[in-house]
Design a protein around this motif. Structure first.
Motif, PDB file in Angstrom:
ATOM      1  N   SER A 105      -0.531 -34.685  87.553  1.00  0.00           N
ATOM      2  CA  SER A 105      -1.423 -35.140  86.500  1.00  0.00           C
ATOM      3  C   SER A 105      -1.959 -36.546  86.785  1.00  0.00           C
ATOM      4  O   SER A 105      -3.158 -36.808  86.649  1.00  0.00           O
ATOM      5  N   ALA A 106      -1.051 -37.453  87.193  1.00  0.00           N
ATOM      6  CA  ALA A 106      -1.456 -38.834  87.463  1.00  0.00           C
ATOM      7  C   ALA A 106      -2.425 -38.915  88.641  1.00  0.00           C
ATOM      8  O   ALA A 106      -3.369 -39.711  88.631  1.00  0.00           O
ATOM      9  N   GLU A 119       4.264 -34.781  86.480  1.00  0.00           N
ATOM     10  CA  GLU A 119       3.595 -36.038  86.137  1.00  0.00           C
ATOM     11  C   GLU A 119       2.779 -36.552  87.320  1.00  0.00           C
ATOM     12  O   GLU A 119       1.695 -37.121  87.144  1.00  0.00           O
ATOM     13  N   SER A 135     -10.018 -31.479  95.309  1.00  0.00           N
ATOM     14  CA  SER A 135     -10.458 -32.741  94.722  1.00  0.00           C
ATOM     15  C   SER A 135      -9.494 -33.887  95.023  1.00  0.00           C
ATOM     16  O   SER A 135      -9.801 -35.048  94.753  1.00  0.00           O
ATOM     17  N   SER A 136      -8.332 -33.554  95.575  1.00  0.00           N
ATOM     18  CA  SER A 136      -7.337 -34.582  95.892  1.00  0.00           C
ATOM     19  C   SER A 136      -7.414 -34.944  97.370  1.00  0.00           C
ATOM     20  O   SER A 136      -7.297 -34.079  98.234  1.00  0.00           O
ATOM     21  N   GLY A 177      -4.618 -36.760  89.497  1.00  0.00           N
ATOM     22  CA  GLY A 177      -5.937 -36.339  89.034  1.00  0.00           C
ATOM     23  C   GLY A 177      -6.669 -37.432  88.277  1.00  0.00           C
ATOM     24  O   GLY A 177      -7.894 -37.512  88.323  1.00  0.00           O
ATOM     25  N   ARG A 178      -5.913 -38.283  87.574  1.00  0.00           N
ATOM     26  CA  ARG A 178      -6.530 -39.373  86.798  1.00  0.00           C
ATOM     27  C   ARG A 178      -6.805 -40.609  87.639  1.00  0.00           C
ATOM     28  O   ARG A 178      -7.824 -41.273  87.465  1.00  0.00           O
ATOM     29  N   LEU A 179      -5.884 -40.925  88.547  1.00  0.00           N
ATOM     30  CA  LEU A 179      -5.910 -42.225  89.227  1.00  0.00           C
ATOM     31  C   LEU A 179      -6.533 -42.195  90.616  1.00  0.00           C
ATOM     32  O   LEU A 179      -6.877 -43.237  91.163  1.00  0.00           O
ATOM     33  N   HIS A 180      -6.625 -41.016  91.222  1.00  0.00           N
ATOM     34  CA  HIS A 180      -7.227 -40.858  92.548  1.00  0.00           C
ATOM     35  C   HIS A 180      -6.633 -41.837  93.583  1.00  0.00           C
ATOM     36  O   HIS A 180      -7.359 -42.642  94.179  1.00  0.00           O
ATOM     37  N   GLY A 222      -0.153 -46.619  89.735  1.00  0.00           N
ATOM     38  CA  GLY A 222       0.564 -45.865  88.724  1.00  0.00           C
ATOM     39  C   GLY A 222       1.911 -45.393  89.199  1.00  0.00           C
ATOM     40  O   GLY A 222       2.263 -45.534  90.377  1.00  0.00           O
TER      41      GLY A 222
END
Length: 221
Positions: free
Chosen positions: A43-44, A40, A76-77, A46-49, A33
């Motif tokens: 946010s990205a 951004e 979590s990251s 968190g979605r894409l790991h 991504g």
């Protein structure tokens, strides 16, 4: 070789496209991504790991340093963050490392250097040349100088380092990578990673840079 998932963050579309092109040529790297601002990026991530985030510094909305602080504070990251900037400035370097970045690369680096940097931080190493390591150590060491001729306080360990772990810490302080430490000690790289992990845990250090700073501050390197 395990695949590295990379998120590219830069406010210039042409720069993002260049990074994507360079990295996508490598069989072990996938660009999952892109993001144009720090907000951004958070946010990205968190979605894409992603495993690695190539992070610009100067961006609208939220700069890369603040985004790095938020990401490294998020349990979590697990992404390693590689700061990629046009500016060779100590304030950016130190702020990035304070924020938890694993590496610092200039945009005038060649394609091979970018690929190598992504692999290095993705493997859990810190991308710090010896001269940069010295700049970091000098800066952090001056925060709490010891009185002249005094004995440095002992390392703040949760439990003592083994002889091998102490040896690994000394080599980390010389800015050696895991592969270089493995070659120096004639042991496997996986074993080195275990020792490094144990050192960080016993020191309560966030990463290799913080461990090295603690070692020098306490006279153990």
């Amino acid at each position: 070789m395990p695949e590295l998932r990379v998120l590219v963050v830069d406010d210039h579309a042409m720069m993002r496209a260049g990074f994507r092109t360079i990295l996508s040529l490598e069989p072990d790297i996938t660009v999952v991504g892109e993001a144009a601002t720090g907000a951004e990026a958070v946010s990205a991530a968190g979605r894409l790991h992603p495993d690695v985030i190539c992070m610009d510094v100067q961006m609208p909305d939220m700069d890369g340093l603040e985004a790095t602080r938020l990401l490294t504070a998020d349990p979590s990251s697990e992404a390693a963050i590689l700061i990629v900037t046009t500016f060779d400035r100590d304030d950016y370097l130190f702020a990035a490392l304070d924020a938890g970045a694993s590496g610092f690369l200039l945009k005038n680096a060649g394609p091979e250097e970018l690929v190598s940097a992504v692999r290095i931080v993705g493997a859990g190493d810190a991308l710090l040349a010896p001269e940069v390591t010295r700049r970091v150590i000098e800066r952090f060491a001056t925060r709490a100088p010891s009185p002249p001729e005094s004995t440095p306080p002992p390392l703040p360990l949760t439990e003592p380092l083994t002889e091998r772990e102490a040896e690994v810490l000394r080599l980390m302080s010389d800015a050696l990578s895991n592969a270089e430490i493995a070659a120096r000690l004639f042991i496997g790289e996986a074993t080195v990673k275990t020792h490094v992990s144990n050192v960080l845990q016993k020191l309560g250090a966030r990463d290799r840079v913080q461990a090295v700073v603690l070692a020098h501050r306490h006279g153990s390197a």
